[in-house]
Motif scaffolding. Structure first.
Motif, PDB file in Angstrom:
ATOM      1  N   ILE A  38       0.876  -1.188   0.000  1.00  0.00           N
ATOM      2  CA  ILE A  38       0.000   0.000   0.000  1.00  0.00           C
ATOM      3  C   ILE A  38       0.906   1.228   0.000  1.00  0.00           C
ATOM      4  N   ALA A  39       0.490   2.277  -0.728  1.00  0.00           N
ATOM      5  CA  ALA A  39       1.251   3.531  -0.694  1.00  0.00           C
ATOM      6  C   ALA A  39       1.032   4.222   0.644  1.00  0.00           C
ATOM      7  N   HIS A  40       2.068   4.915   1.107  1.00  0.00           N
ATOM      8  CA  HIS A  40       2.020   5.602   2.406  1.00  0.00           C
ATOM      9  C   HIS A  40       2.667   6.969   2.236  1.00  0.00           C
ATOM     10  N   MET A  42       2.380  10.784   4.305  1.00  0.00           N
ATOM     11  CA  MET A  42       2.899  11.292   5.587  1.00  0.00           C
ATOM     12  C   MET A  42       2.283  10.542   6.775  1.00  0.00           C
ATOM     13  N   GLY A  43       1.430   9.539   6.507  1.00  0.00           N
ATOM     14  CA  GLY A  43       0.811   8.805   7.623  1.00  0.00           C
ATOM     15  C   GLY A  43      -0.042   9.714   8.496  1.00  0.00           C
ATOM     16  N   ARG A  44      -0.609  10.778   7.909  1.00  0.00           N
ATOM     17  CA  ARG A  44      -1.448  11.707   8.682  1.00  0.00           C
ATOM     18  C   ARG A  44      -2.892  11.220   8.761  1.00  0.00           C
ATOM     19  N   SER A  45      -3.175  10.069   8.175  1.00  0.00           N
ATOM     20  CA  SER A  45      -4.481   9.450   8.406  1.00  0.00           C
ATOM     21  C   SER A  45      -4.450   8.900   9.827  1.00  0.00           C
ATOM     22  N   ASP A  48      -6.192   3.028  10.003  1.00  0.00           N
ATOM     23  CA  ASP A  48      -5.443   1.971   9.319  1.00  0.00           C
ATOM     24  C   ASP A  48      -5.516   2.031   7.794  1.00  0.00           C
ATOM     25  N   VAL A  49      -5.999   3.154   7.237  1.00  0.00           N
ATOM     26  CA  VAL A  49      -6.113   3.244   5.780  1.00  0.00           C
ATOM     27  C   VAL A  49      -4.727   3.240   5.112  1.00  0.00           C
ATOM     28  N   CYS A  50      -3.707   3.735   5.835  1.00  0.00           N
ATOM     29  CA  CYS A  50      -2.361   3.836   5.249  1.00  0.00           C
ATOM     30  C   CYS A  50      -1.417   2.782   5.842  1.00  0.00           C
ATOM     31  N   GLY A 162     -10.098   6.800  -3.476  1.00  0.00           N
ATOM     32  CA  GLY A 162     -10.009   5.334  -3.632  1.00  0.00           C
ATOM     33  C   GLY A 162      -9.130   4.652  -2.592  1.00  0.00           C
ATOM     34  N   LEU A 163      -8.719   5.381  -1.566  1.00  0.00           N
ATOM     35  CA  LEU A 163      -8.024   4.822  -0.397  1.00  0.00           C
ATOM     36  C   LEU A 163      -6.737   4.093  -0.780  1.00  0.00           C
ATOM     37  N   GLY A 164      -6.139   4.514  -1.889  1.00  0.00           N
ATOM     38  CA  GLY A 164      -4.865   3.947  -2.333  1.00  0.00           C
ATOM     39  C   GLY A 164      -4.996   2.563  -2.931  1.00  0.00           C
ATOM     40  N   PRO A 290      -3.731  25.711  12.393  1.00  0.00           N
ATOM     41  CA  PRO A 290      -3.293  26.048  13.761  1.00  0.00           C
ATOM     42  C   PRO A 290      -2.600  24.877  14.454  1.00  0.00           C
ATOM     43  N   LEU A 291      -2.988  23.648  14.109  1.00  0.00           N
ATOM     44  CA  LEU A 291      -2.416  22.487  14.802  1.00  0.00           C
ATOM     45  C   LEU A 291      -0.968  22.218  14.396  1.00  0.00           C
ATOM     46  N   ASP A 292      -0.572  22.702  13.228  1.00  0.00           N
ATOM     47  CA  ASP A 292       0.794  22.428  12.763  1.00  0.00           C
ATOM     48  C   ASP A 292       1.846  23.146  13.617  1.00  0.00           C
ATOM     49  N   GLY A 296       3.914  16.882  16.723  1.00  0.00           N
ATOM     50  CA  GLY A 296       3.777  15.675  17.550  1.00  0.00           C
ATOM     51  C   GLY A 296       2.712  15.796  18.625  1.00  0.00           C
ATOM     52  N   TRP A 297       1.679  16.670  18.382  1.00  0.00           N
ATOM     53  CA  TRP A 297       0.639  16.817  19.411  1.00  0.00           C
ATOM     54  C   TRP A 297      -0.113  15.507  19.631  1.00  0.00           C
ATOM     55  N   ASN A 298      -0.032  14.609  18.658  1.00  0.00           N
ATOM     56  CA  ASN A 298      -0.747  13.326  18.816  1.00  0.00           C
ATOM     57  C   ASN A 298      -0.198  12.506  19.984  1.00  0.00           C
ATOM     58  N   LEU A 341     -17.292  21.090  14.046  1.00  0.00           N
ATOM     59  CA  LEU A 341     -18.618  20.957  13.437  1.00  0.00           C
ATOM     60  C   LEU A 341     -18.637  21.860  12.213  1.00  0.00           C
ATOM     61  N   LYS A 342     -18.996  21.294  11.055  1.00  0.00           N
ATOM     62  CA  LYS A 342     -19.096  22.158   9.873  1.00  0.00           C
ATOM     63  C   LYS A 342     -20.106  21.573   8.884  1.00  0.00           C
ATOM     64  N   THR A 343     -20.514  22.400   7.935  1.00  0.00           N
ATOM     65  CA  THR A 343     -21.460  21.896   6.936  1.00  0.00           C
ATOM     66  C   THR A 343     -20.739  21.683   5.607  1.00  0.00           C
ATOM     67  N   ILE A 391     -19.307   7.326   7.950  1.00  0.00           N
ATOM     68  CA  ILE A 391     -18.082   7.612   8.703  1.00  0.00           C
ATOM     69  C   ILE A 391     -16.933   7.783   7.709  1.00  0.00           C
ATOM     70  N   TYR A 392     -15.960   8.647   8.060  1.00  0.00           N
ATOM     71  CA  TYR A 392     -14.852   8.984   7.154  1.00  0.00           C
ATOM     72  C   TYR A 392     -13.738   7.926   7.292  1.00  0.00           C
ATOM     73  N   PRO A 393     -13.444   7.134   6.245  1.00  0.00           N
ATOM     74  CA  PRO A 393     -12.405   6.095   6.348  1.00  0.00           C
ATOM     75  C   PRO A 393     -11.012   6.654   6.659  1.00  0.00           C
TER      76      PRO A 393
HETATM   77  C1  LIG Z   1      -4.215  17.617  12.184  1.00  0.00           C
HETATM   78  C2  LIG Z   1      -4.949  16.965  11.040  1.00  0.00           C
HETATM   79  C3  LIG Z   1      -5.989  17.649  10.425  1.00  0.00           C
HETATM   80  C4  LIG Z   1      -6.671  17.057   9.373  1.00  0.00           C
HETATM   81  N1  LIG Z   1      -7.684  17.745   8.783  1.00  0.00           N
HETATM   82  C5  LIG Z   1      -8.375  17.193   7.769  1.00  0.00           C
HETATM   83  C6  LIG Z   1      -9.413  17.904   7.121  1.00  0.00           C
HETATM   84  O1  LIG Z   1      -9.726  19.052   7.465  1.00  0.00           O
HETATM   85  N2  LIG Z   1     -10.035  17.296   6.072  1.00  0.00           N
HETATM   86  C7  LIG Z   1      -9.700  16.052   5.650  1.00  0.00           C
HETATM   87  O2  LIG Z   1     -10.314  15.563   4.691  1.00  0.00           O
HETATM   88  N3  LIG Z   1      -8.714  15.354   6.242  1.00  0.00           N
HETATM   89  C8  LIG Z   1      -8.053  15.903   7.284  1.00  0.00           C
HETATM   90  N4  LIG Z   1      -7.036  15.208   7.875  1.00  0.00           N
HETATM   91  C9  LIG Z   1      -6.692  13.879   7.349  1.00  0.00           C
HETATM   92  C10 LIG Z   1      -5.591  13.969   6.275  1.00  0.00           C
HETATM   93  O3  LIG Z   1      -5.760  15.107   5.484  1.00  0.00           O
HETATM   94  C11 LIG Z   1      -5.725  12.753   5.359  1.00  0.00           C
HETATM   95  O4  LIG Z   1      -5.686  11.574   6.086  1.00  0.00           O
HETATM   96  C12 LIG Z   1      -4.645  12.735   4.261  1.00  0.00           C
HETATM   97  O5  LIG Z   1      -5.059  11.805   3.286  1.00  0.00           O
HETATM   98  C13 LIG Z   1      -3.278  12.317   4.806  1.00  0.00           C
HETATM   99  O6  LIG Z   1      -2.325  12.383   3.774  1.00  0.00           O
HETATM  100  P1  LIG Z   1      -0.946  11.613   3.884  1.00  0.00           P
HETATM  101  O7  LIG Z   1      -0.032  12.146   2.848  1.00  0.00           O
HETATM  102  O8  LIG Z   1      -0.462  11.636   5.279  1.00  0.00           O
HETATM  103  O9  LIG Z   1      -1.384  10.153   3.463  1.00  0.00           O
HETATM  104  P2  LIG Z   1      -1.404   8.803   4.301  1.00  0.00           P
HETATM  105  O10 LIG Z   1      -2.154   9.023   5.549  1.00  0.00           O
HETATM  106  O11 LIG Z   1      -0.037   8.248   4.398  1.00  0.00           O
HETATM  107  O12 LIG Z   1      -2.275   7.906   3.323  1.00  0.00           O
HETATM  108  C14 LIG Z   1      -3.646   8.219   3.115  1.00  0.00           C
HETATM  109  C15 LIG Z   1      -4.197   7.366   1.979  1.00  0.00           C
HETATM  110  O13 LIG Z   1      -3.606   7.808   0.775  1.00  0.00           O
HETATM  111  C16 LIG Z   1      -3.021   6.709   0.090  1.00  0.00           C
HETATM  112  N5  LIG Z   1      -1.880   7.247  -0.653  1.00  0.00           N
HETATM  113  C17 LIG Z   1      -0.895   8.047  -0.196  1.00  0.00           C
HETATM  114  N6  LIG Z   1      -0.048   8.329  -1.208  1.00  0.00           N
HETATM  115  C18 LIG Z   1      -0.506   7.684  -2.308  1.00  0.00           C
HETATM  116  C19 LIG Z   1      -0.063   7.551  -3.650  1.00  0.00           C
HETATM  117  N7  LIG Z   1       1.029   8.179  -4.100  1.00  0.00           N
HETATM  118  N8  LIG Z   1      -0.784   6.786  -4.484  1.00  0.00           N
HETATM  119  C20 LIG Z   1      -1.901   6.160  -4.071  1.00  0.00           C
HETATM  120  N9  LIG Z   1      -2.373   6.239  -2.826  1.00  0.00           N
HETATM  121  C21 LIG Z   1      -1.686   6.996  -1.958  1.00  0.00           C
HETATM  122  C22 LIG Z   1      -2.651   5.723   1.183  1.00  0.00           C
HETATM  123  O14 LIG Z   1      -2.561   4.416   0.681  1.00  0.00           O
HETATM  124  C23 LIG Z   1      -3.845   5.878   2.114  1.00  0.00           C
HETATM  125  O15 LIG Z   1      -4.917   5.130   1.627  1.00  0.00           O
HETATM  126  C24 LIG Z   1      -6.316  15.753   8.926  1.00  0.00           C
HETATM  127  C25 LIG Z   1      -5.271  15.063   9.545  1.00  0.00           C
HETATM  128  C26 LIG Z   1      -4.590  15.669  10.597  1.00  0.00           C
HETATM  129  C27 LIG Z   1      -3.466  14.910  11.258  1.00  0.00           C
END
Ligand SMILES: Cc1cc2nc3c(=O)[nH]c(=O)nc-3n(C[C@H](O)[C@H](O)[C@H](O)COP(=O)(O)OP(=O)(O)OC[C@H]3O[C@@H](n4cnc5c(N)ncnc54)[C@H](O)[C@@H]3O)c2cc1C
Length: 433
Positions: A38-40, A42-45, A48-50, A162-164, A290-292, A296-298, A341-343, A391-393
């Motif tokens: 699976i592609a990964h 920044m792991g900001r998901s 377990d999607v990444c 498409g969740l990668g 603002p969170l950036d 490492g706030w997590n 909360l947002k629309t 729910i948001y995957p």
């Molecule tokens: C503080 C914070 C605030 C956030 N706010 C929001 C928000 O306002 N709205 C929102 O929608 N999300 C928000 N998120 C979630 C974040 O934006 C998403 O999870 C985003 O997809 C993470 O990107 P990533 O590069 O870290 O990807 P990862 O988390 O590493 O991967 C996410 C998905 O993308 C896939 N992927 C990554 N790179 C590729 C590639 N090159 N090809 C194919 N698939 C790929 C992975 O397989 C996985 O399925 C927030 C997250 C944090 C930590």
């Protein structure tokens, strides 16, 4: 094998980590992989999607080249591991911006597309995928698929959100949006009921580009919050804020988020902001991210990590569903400082599995308190089911499969585009492979 966690830090399972660095080698790397990968980014998901425990993890942050930028048209071509931060820093001083950005800029373009992320301006600009003109998708059988809203649109619609799982995105072409500059005029408006929130959200749709609110998740029936809105302004207001390098240095032995700290924080936050409502000028990094500021706030959730629960409800059931959720969360004494909360506007989604749909969305973090937290999630799931929400995957690590299936009616259509050499912890949990 290397232990890898996602943003929620719920696990650190071993992965066979392979860095993708050269776009011309992606094809050979992914096609010779014996294990599903699976592609990964920044792991900001959060969940377990990444992740892909015991399997291959193709990290993409080495695919970090900007290929071309046309300053006259705002067309940007870049590799999929480029950070949104780097695009913003290149484009905004030149009068262009990413049209849609999530609440952190520390995410990759590939991650933004694969989760079809949303920002504070869904009513105006939809999702990230709405602004992508083309992607280069590399399948594990070696095939290269060029797709976009016009070329191979079905591949595009499967891969945006498409969740990668349809292939590895190597490159993307994005249409940026003109902006006046790095500054926004912003306004904070306190509200004291859900009806007031919906009224503010509706009136902001025509007059403001961005709108979002903080809601007090410990207030129960006495809903209160702060509505924040902003629009780009032309005037110059000085240098950008100095980057602060605050870091959460260690993982505390227990979560710092608990009933006592939550109540104290929420009272303090609400009181402080009530005293300084009104308009001001803010830099885009302060308003959007603002969170950036606290790296490492997590970690503050302690060694057992935390969940995020983000759901969306259609307009007809949204008000009651949000009310019921806030009541249950307050009753359980759980929740986070960061309750949002947002629309969302009434727009057709770009992807088959895109999360946003017309209505209202509520997002909260929950410390992982084991069975107590899962019991609360079961009650929240029941509200989502009843209200025909989903729910948001990108934020999920535990939703039941049936709730995913009813929430995403185009799932069977999507499955036809899956790459059999790609699998994630989430896909095995929710799709069986
Ligand atoms: C503080 C914070 C605030 C956030 N706010 C929001 C928000 O306002 N709205 C929102 O929608 N999300 C928000 N998120 C979630 C974040 O934006 C998403 O999870 C985003 O997809 C993470 O990107 P990533 O590069 O870290 O990807 P990862 O988390 O590493 O991967 C996410 C998905 O993308 C896939 N992927 C990554 N790179 C590729 C590639 N090159 N090809 C194919 N698939 C790929 C992975 O397989 C996985 O399925 C927030 C997250 C944090 C930590």
């Amino acid at each position: 094998m290397i232990p890898v966690s996602s943003w929620g830090r719920l696990s650190a399972d071993p992965h066979h980590v392979i860095a993708l660095k050269d776009p011309f080698q992606i094809q050979s790397v992914v096609s010779r992989e014996p294990l599903p990968g699976i592609a990964h980014g920044m792991g900001r998901s959060y969940g377990d999607v990444c992740l892909n425990p015991e399997g291959a993890l193709w990290t993409t942050t080495g695919l970090d080249h900007l290929v071309s930028f046309d300053i006259a048209t705002g067309r940007l071509v870049c590799e999929a591991g480029v950070l949104l931060r780097d695009i913003q820093r290149l484009a905004i001083p030149r009068g262009w911006s990413l049209p849609v950005t999530p609440g952190t800029q520390m995410v990759t373009v590939g991650g933004g597309i694969a989760n079809d992320v949303h920002g504070k301006n869904h009513h105006l600009c939809g999702t990230f995928g709405d602004h992508v003109q083309r992607i280069t998708l590399i399948r594990t059988n070696g095939e290269i698929v060029q797709c976009g809203p016009v070329t191979n649109p079905e591949w595009f619609s499967a891969s945006v959100g498409g969740l990668g799982l349809t292939g590895v995105i190597a490159q993307a072409e994005i249409q940026l949006r003109p902006v006046a500059g790095p500054w926004l005029e912003t306004e904070t408006v306190p509200y004291g009921s859900l009806d007031e929130f919906f009224q503010l959200a509706e009136e902001s749709e025509s007059g403001w580009e961005h709108a979002v609110s903080w809601v007090d998740c410990v207030a129960g029936d006495n809903t209160r919050g702060l509505f924040m809105r902003g629009s780009s302004v032309a005037s110059s207001h000085g240098p950008p804020p100095k980057p602060r390098s605050l870091t959460m240095p260690v993982v505390p032995p227990v979560s710092l988020v608990n009933r006592l700290t939550l109540r104290a924080f929420n009272n303090g936050y609400h009181y402080l902001n009530m005293r300084k409502p009104g308009r001001k000028i803010a830099h885009y990094e302060t308003f959007f991210y603002p969170l950036d500021n606290l790296q490492g706030w997590n970690r503050m959730y302690g060694p057992t990590g935390f969940f995020q629960y983000q759901s969306v409800f259609p307009p007809e059931s949204g008000r009651d569903a949000v009310q019921a959720m806030l009541k249950d969360i307050a009753g359980a004494g759980e929740g986070s400082f960061l309750a949002v909360l947002k629309t969302f506007g009434d727009r057709a989604p770009a992807g088959m599995l895109s999360f946003p749909k017309s209505g209202v969305t509520l997002a909260l973090d929950f410390p992982n308190n084991g069975p107590r937290t899962h019991k609360l999630f079961e009650r929240l799931d029941a509200i989502v089911r009843e209200a025909k929400g989903r729910i948001y995957p990108a934020k999920d690590a535990r939703m039941p499969r049936d709730l995913f299936e009813v929430g995403y009616p185009r799932l069977s259509e999507f499955l036809e585009y899956r790459d059999p050499g790609i699998s994630s912890a989430l896909s095995r949990r929710l799709m069986g492979s």
